[in-house]
Design an enzyme around this catalytic site. Structure first.
Site, PDB file in Angstrom:
ATOM      1  N   ARG A 279      44.008  59.207 -38.016  1.00 16.39           N
ATOM      2  CA  ARG A 279      44.647  60.512 -38.248  1.00 16.39           C
ATOM      3  C   ARG A 279      44.570  60.919 -39.718  1.00 16.39           C
ATOM      4  O   ARG A 279      44.606  62.101 -40.034  1.00 16.39           O
ATOM      5  CB  ARG A 279      46.130  60.451 -37.902  1.00 16.39           C
ATOM      6  CG  ARG A 279      46.384  60.347 -36.435  1.00 16.39           C
ATOM      7  CD  ARG A 279      47.833  59.931 -36.218  1.00 16.39           C
ATOM      8  NE  ARG A 279      47.937  59.345 -34.899  1.00 16.39           N
ATOM      9  CZ  ARG A 279      48.707  59.842 -33.934  1.00 16.39           C
ATOM     10  NH1 ARG A 279      49.471  60.871 -34.157  1.00 16.39           N
ATOM     11  NH2 ARG A 279      48.739  59.274 -32.761  1.00 16.39           N
TER      12      ARG A 279
ATOM     13  N   ASP B 106      39.503  37.951 -28.893  1.00 15.41           N
ATOM     14  CA  ASP B 106      40.480  36.948 -29.303  1.00 15.41           C
ATOM     15  C   ASP B 106      39.777  36.208 -30.433  1.00 15.41           C
ATOM     16  O   ASP B 106      38.852  35.432 -30.181  1.00 15.41           O
ATOM     17  CB  ASP B 106      40.795  35.996 -28.145  1.00 15.41           C
ATOM     18  CG  ASP B 106      41.892  35.019 -28.530  1.00 15.41           C
ATOM     19  OD1 ASP B 106      41.805  34.432 -29.628  1.00 15.41           O
ATOM     20  OD2 ASP B 106      42.844  34.848 -27.748  1.00 15.41           O
ATOM     21  N   HIS B 107      40.188  36.450 -31.662  1.00 12.80           N
ATOM     22  CA  HIS B 107      39.349  35.973 -32.765  1.00 12.80           C
ATOM     23  C   HIS B 107      39.277  34.443 -32.826  1.00 12.80           C
ATOM     24  O   HIS B 107      38.388  33.892 -33.448  1.00 12.80           O
ATOM     25  CB  HIS B 107      39.758  36.610 -34.104  1.00 12.80           C
ATOM     26  CG  HIS B 107      40.974  36.013 -34.737  1.00 12.80           C
ATOM     27  ND1 HIS B 107      42.232  36.371 -34.371  1.00 12.80           N
ATOM     28  CD2 HIS B 107      41.117  35.100 -35.721  1.00 12.80           C
ATOM     29  CE1 HIS B 107      43.100  35.688 -35.098  1.00 12.80           C
ATOM     30  NE2 HIS B 107      42.447  34.913 -35.938  1.00 12.80           N
TER      31      HIS B 107
ATOM     32  N   GLU C 130      51.418  28.019 -39.291  1.00 17.92           N
ATOM     33  CA  GLU C 130      51.162  28.912 -40.432  1.00 17.92           C
ATOM     34  C   GLU C 130      52.249  28.703 -41.468  1.00 17.92           C
ATOM     35  O   GLU C 130      53.426  28.524 -41.111  1.00 17.92           O
ATOM     36  CB  GLU C 130      51.181  30.360 -39.977  1.00 17.92           C
ATOM     37  CG  GLU C 130      50.040  30.694 -39.058  1.00 17.92           C
ATOM     38  CD  GLU C 130      50.043  32.169 -38.727  1.00 17.92           C
ATOM     39  OE1 GLU C 130      49.406  32.940 -39.458  1.00 17.92           O
ATOM     40  OE2 GLU C 130      50.710  32.540 -37.760  1.00 17.92           O
TER      41      GLU C 130
ATOM     42  N   ASP D  51      52.227  36.615 -29.770  1.00 20.99           N
ATOM     43  CA  ASP D  51      51.341  36.766 -30.930  1.00 20.99           C
ATOM     44  C   ASP D  51      50.290  35.655 -30.999  1.00 20.99           C
ATOM     45  O   ASP D  51      49.154  35.888 -31.384  1.00 20.99           O
ATOM     46  CB  ASP D  51      52.198  36.748 -32.204  1.00 20.99           C
ATOM     47  CG  ASP D  51      51.398  37.084 -33.446  1.00 20.99           C
ATOM     48  OD1 ASP D  51      50.724  38.129 -33.438  1.00 20.99           O
ATOM     49  OD2 ASP D  51      51.436  36.296 -34.421  1.00 20.99           O
TER      50      ASP D  51
ATOM     51  N   HIS E 200      45.616  33.112 -28.321  1.00 21.63           N
ATOM     52  CA  HIS E 200      44.841  32.148 -29.110  1.00 21.63           C
ATOM     53  C   HIS E 200      44.985  30.698 -28.610  1.00 21.63           C
ATOM     54  O   HIS E 200      44.003  30.009 -28.388  1.00 21.63           O
ATOM     55  CB  HIS E 200      45.265  32.187 -30.577  1.00 21.63           C
ATOM     56  CG  HIS E 200      45.178  33.549 -31.202  1.00 21.63           C
ATOM     57  ND1 HIS E 200      44.230  34.470 -30.840  1.00 21.63           N
ATOM     58  CD2 HIS E 200      45.900  34.141 -32.189  1.00 21.63           C
ATOM     59  CE1 HIS E 200      44.381  35.568 -31.564  1.00 21.63           C
ATOM     60  NE2 HIS E 200      45.395  35.392 -32.384  1.00 21.63           N
TER      61      HIS E 200
ATOM     62  N   LYS F  79      55.558  30.235 -37.572  1.00 22.46           N
ATOM     63  CA  LYS F  79      55.415  30.767 -38.932  1.00 22.46           C
ATOM     64  C   LYS F  79      56.373  29.976 -39.819  1.00 22.46           C
ATOM     65  O   LYS F  79      57.365  29.426 -39.350  1.00 22.46           O
ATOM     66  CB  LYS F  79      55.809  32.242 -38.978  1.00 22.46           C
ATOM     67  CG  LYS F  79      54.964  33.120 -38.042  1.00 22.46           C
ATOM     68  CD  LYS F  79      54.132  34.086 -38.820  1.00 22.46           C
ATOM     69  CE  LYS F  79      53.346  35.012 -37.917  1.00 22.46           C
ATOM     70  NZ  LYS F  79      51.933  35.127 -38.293  1.00 22.46           N
TER      71      LYS F  79
HETATM   72  C1  BG6 Z   1      46.811  36.971 -35.376  1.00 17.54           C
HETATM   73  C2  BG6 Z   1      48.308  37.067 -35.339  1.00 17.54           C
HETATM   74  O1  BG6 Z   1      46.259  37.287 -34.125  1.00 17.54           O
HETATM   75  O2  BG6 Z   1      46.433  35.647 -35.709  1.00 17.54           O
HETATM   76  C3  BG6 Z   1      48.881  36.666 -36.688  1.00 17.54           C
HETATM   77  O3  BG6 Z   1      48.690  38.379 -35.029  1.00 17.54           O
HETATM   78  C4  BG6 Z   1      48.406  35.316 -37.085  1.00 17.54           C
HETATM   79  O4  BG6 Z   1      50.300  36.703 -36.682  1.00 17.54           O
HETATM   80  C5  BG6 Z   1      46.884  35.235 -36.990  1.00 17.54           C
HETATM   81  O5  BG6 Z   1      48.799  35.111 -38.436  1.00 17.54           O
HETATM   82  C6  BG6 Z   1      46.405  33.836 -37.211  1.00 17.54           C
HETATM   83  O6  BG6 Z   1      45.018  33.852 -37.314  1.00 17.54           O
HETATM   84  P1  BG6 Z   1      44.252  32.780 -38.199  1.00 17.54           P
HETATM   85  O7  BG6 Z   1      42.812  33.054 -37.944  1.00 17.54           O
HETATM   86  O8  BG6 Z   1      44.684  33.022 -39.615  1.00 17.54           O
HETATM   87  O9  BG6 Z   1      44.719  31.471 -37.691  1.00 17.54           O
END
Ligand code: BG6
Length: 494
Positions: free
Chosen positions: A46, A179-180, A218, A237, A242, A342
Site C-alpha cells: 500500500r 516453511d523455511h 532461541e 509460530d 518448523h 524464546k
Molecule cells: C519464524 C518465526 O518462522 O522462525 C520466528 O516466526 C522465529 O519467531 C524464526 O524466530 C526462527 O527461524 P530461524 O531460521 O532463525 O531458526
C-alpha cells in the site's frame, strides 16, 4: 539448472521479510549466477513508493547486510520495480495488469509469474481472489505460482477454509506453502545421512533408538513482533510447522524416488501417524511457559508481558515442550521429546538420537550413552558420541565424539533457506514445500493443545535466559531422561 525466465511479484514489499530475507536471497542468487538473466521483481504494497524509492530502500538493506560491489548492486537494482496497490480493494489490482504486461515484455519473462504472499495472513485468501478477478491466475501465457508464507491458518478449521478459498483460483500444483526450515541445508542433509548410509538406516528404528529429542531454542525474545507473536505463540509460530517438519524428516520412510509427490507422501504419512493427543497427554505430557524478566550478562531483559505489543494479561506461551509418539512399525513406543522457546540460553536447533544402551553394563554402571547429535544451526554439524576406554588401569569407559562440521566443506557454497526455496519455486520444484494434506494433519494433531490453552490450561513461568520451566525437566525426567543443554556455538565440540 537455471530458473525459468520469470517475474516475482512480492506482496507486502514494504514489510520486514522483504528487505531482511527475500531481496537479500534474490541478490545472492543473482550474484552467484543462479538466477536467469531474464527476471524482474515487482514489489507491491500500500505504501506510496515508486521504482526509485523502492530501489533505494532495497539498496540500503543490501548494503547493511550483504557483501556487495557497486556494479553488482546496480545491475541487480535495475531488475526491481514497485507498484502501490490497495491490497484489500479488488479493483485496485487492475493496475497490475498493464504493469505486468510491460515488465514481461521488457525483461522477456514470458508471462511466468511467481506471486509471493509476504503480507499479514488475513490477506492470504483475499489476494488470490483479487488476482483471479483480473485474470492474473491464468496459465495460458506462462506459469503462475503462489508462495504462501506461514502461518497457513490459525487452527485446523481456518487452514481448511484457507485452502478452499485459494483452491478456487489456484490449483494445488501452483501453491507453494513455504516453511523455511525445509530450506535449511542440514534438514535436507538428514535425508541424505539416513538414506544413503546403510549402517545409519539399519539402526534407525525402535529396536535401537531409545528416544529422540528435538530442540528449537532461541536466545532472543519477541523483539518488535509482540503484536504478531501474541496471536500465535510458540505452538503456532514454531511447533506446528518448523518442528513438526523436522520431526517428519527424522521419522519418514525412504521415498521410492526423490520427487515432490513421493517425498511429500512420506511426510504426510508421518503427520497422520502421530498418536492423537489425549486429555491426559495435554495435562501430563505438555508444558507451556512464558518468560519473565531477568538479568542476562549484566543486562536487564524484559519479561514477555512487558514486551511492546503484548497485553499485560496475555496467556500466550513463549515455550513449549511435548512428549509425543508415532504409531507405526518403525517407531512404536519411541518417545519424541520436542521443545521450543524464546529467551532460552542459546540459539540452537538440533536433533539428538539417543540409542539404547547395551543389554548389560560390563565395564561400569555409568556406561556412556550412544547418541547422534545433528546440529541444524547455527553451526551445522553432526556428532557421534560413544564410549571408549579411559587410558590407564582397569576398563573404565568414557564418552568420546566423532564430529563433522559443515564449515569444513569450505569449497561448497551453501545456500540459505530462502535462497534455496526461492530457487526451487522458480524451477517449479515443490519437494521442499508443505503439501495441503500434511498441513491439515499437523493442525489436527495440535488441535488438542489449542483446546487445552483455550480451556485455561496451565502456563508456567520461566526466567529469561533459562531452559524453560522446571516442569519441562520433570516431564522428561518421568522416564529417567534429561534434556541436553546445548551450548550456542560448537567451535570444537557440539
Ligand atoms: C519464524 C518465526 O518462522 O522462525 C520466528 O516466526 C522465529 O519467531 C524464526 O524466530 C526462527 O527461524 P530461524 O531460521 O532463525 O531458526
Amino acid at each position: 539448472m537455471q530458473t525459468d525466465n520469470n517475474c516475482i511479484v512480492i506482496f507486502g514489499a514494504s514489510g520486514d521479510l522483504t528487505h531482511r530475507k527475500l531481496i537479500p536471497a534474490l541478490y545472492n542468487l543473482f550474484k552467484i549466477g543462479r538466477l536467469n538473466e531474464r527476471f524482474c521483481v515487482l514489489g507491491v504494497a500500500r505504501s506510496d513508493l515508486n521504482d526509485e524509492t523502492f530501489r533505494q530502500k532495497m539498496r540500503e538493506a543490501l548494503l547493511n547486510t550483504e557483501e556487495t560491489t557497486p556494479e553488482t548492486l546496480e545491475d541487480f537494482c535495475r531488475h526491481l520495480y514497485y507498484q502501490a496497490v490497495n491490497t484489500s480493494d479488488a479493483s485496485d489490482y487492475g493496475k497490475l495488469v498493464p504493469r505486468l504486461d510491460e515488465l514481461h515484455d521488457q525483461h522477456q519473462t514470458c508471462g511466468n509469474t511467481l506471486y509471493y504472499l509476504s503480507t499479514p495472513p488475513s490477506l492470504y485468501g483475499v489476494i488470490p481472489e483479487c488476482l483471479a478477478e483480473h485474470g492474473l491466475n491464468k496459465e495460458e501465457h506462462g506459469w503462475k505460482r503462489l508462495i504462501v508464507e506461514k502461518p497457513f491458518g490459525y487452527d485446523r478449521k481456518t487452514a481448511e477454509a484457507l485452502d478452499v478459498q485459494i483452491h478456487r483460483f489456484f490449483k494445488e500444483h501452483q501453491i507453494y506453502r513455504i516453511d523455511h526450515y525445509l530450506g535449511k541445508e542440514t534438514v535436507q542433509n538428514l535425508l541424505v545421512l539416513r538414506f544413503s548410509n546403510g549402517w545409519v538406516e539399519s539402526l534407525w528404528n525402535r529396536n535401537f533408538i531409545d528416544y529422540v529429542e528435538i530442540t528449537g531454542a532461541e536466545a532472543i525474545g519477541v523483539e518488535e513482533r509482540g503484536g504478531y507473536y501474541d496471536g500465535s505463540g510458540a505452538m503456532r509460530d514454531m511447533f506446528q510447522n518448523h518442528l513438526l517438519q523436522v520431526l517428519a524428516m527424522v521419522a519418514m520412510e525412504p521415498p521410492a524416488i526423490i520427487n515432490a509427490n513421493s517425498m511429500r507422501d512420506e511426510v504426510a504419512k508421518v503427520m497422520h501417524s502421530l498418536r492423537p493427543l489425549t486429555q491426559d497427554d495435554v495435562e501430563h505430557n505438555l508444558v507451556l511457559g512464558q518468560y519473565t524478566a531477568a538479568e542476562i550478562d549484566g543486562k536487564e531483559v524484559k519479561g514477555y508481558l512487558q514486551e511492546k505489543g503484548v497485553p499485560a494479561n496475555s496467556r500466550t506461551e513463549t515455550f513449549m515442550a511435548l512428549r509425543c509418539e508415532i504409531e507405526n512399525w518403525r517407531w512404536a513406543g519411541v518417545p519424541f521429546y520436542v521443545r521450543t522457546g524464546k529467551r532460552l540460553p542459546a540459539r540452537v536447533t538440533e536433533i539428538v538420537i539417543h540409542f539404547k544402551t547395551t543389554p548389560h553394563p560390563v565395564f561400569s554402571q555409568n556406561a556412556p550413552e550412544n547418541k547422534l547429535i545433528i546440529r541444524i544451526q547455527p553451526d551445522e554439524a553432526i556428532s557421534m558420541r560413544f564410549g571408549l576406554k579411559k587410558p590407564g588401569a582397569g576398563f573404565e569407559a568414557k564418552e568420546v565424539s566423532m564430529d563433522f562440521r559443515y564449515a569444513d566443506l569450505a569449497d561448497d557454497q551453501v545456500l540459505t533457506a530462502y535462497e534455496r526455496l526461492l530457487l526451487d519455486a522458480m524451477k517449479g520444484d515443490a519437494t521442499l514445500f508443505a503439501r495441503t494434506d500434511a498441513v491439515h494433519a499437523a493442525w489436527k494433531f495440535v488441535q488438542p493443545i489449542l483446546n487445552y490453552k483455550e480451556a485455561g490450561g496451565r502456563i508456567y513461568e520461566y526466567e529469561a535466559g533459562t531452559w524453560g520451566p522446571v516442569a519441562a525437566e520433570k516431564l522428561i525426567a518421568k522416564e529417567g531422561k534429561v534434556w541436553r543443554k546445548p551450548s550456542g556455538l560448537m567451535k570444537k565440540k557440539v
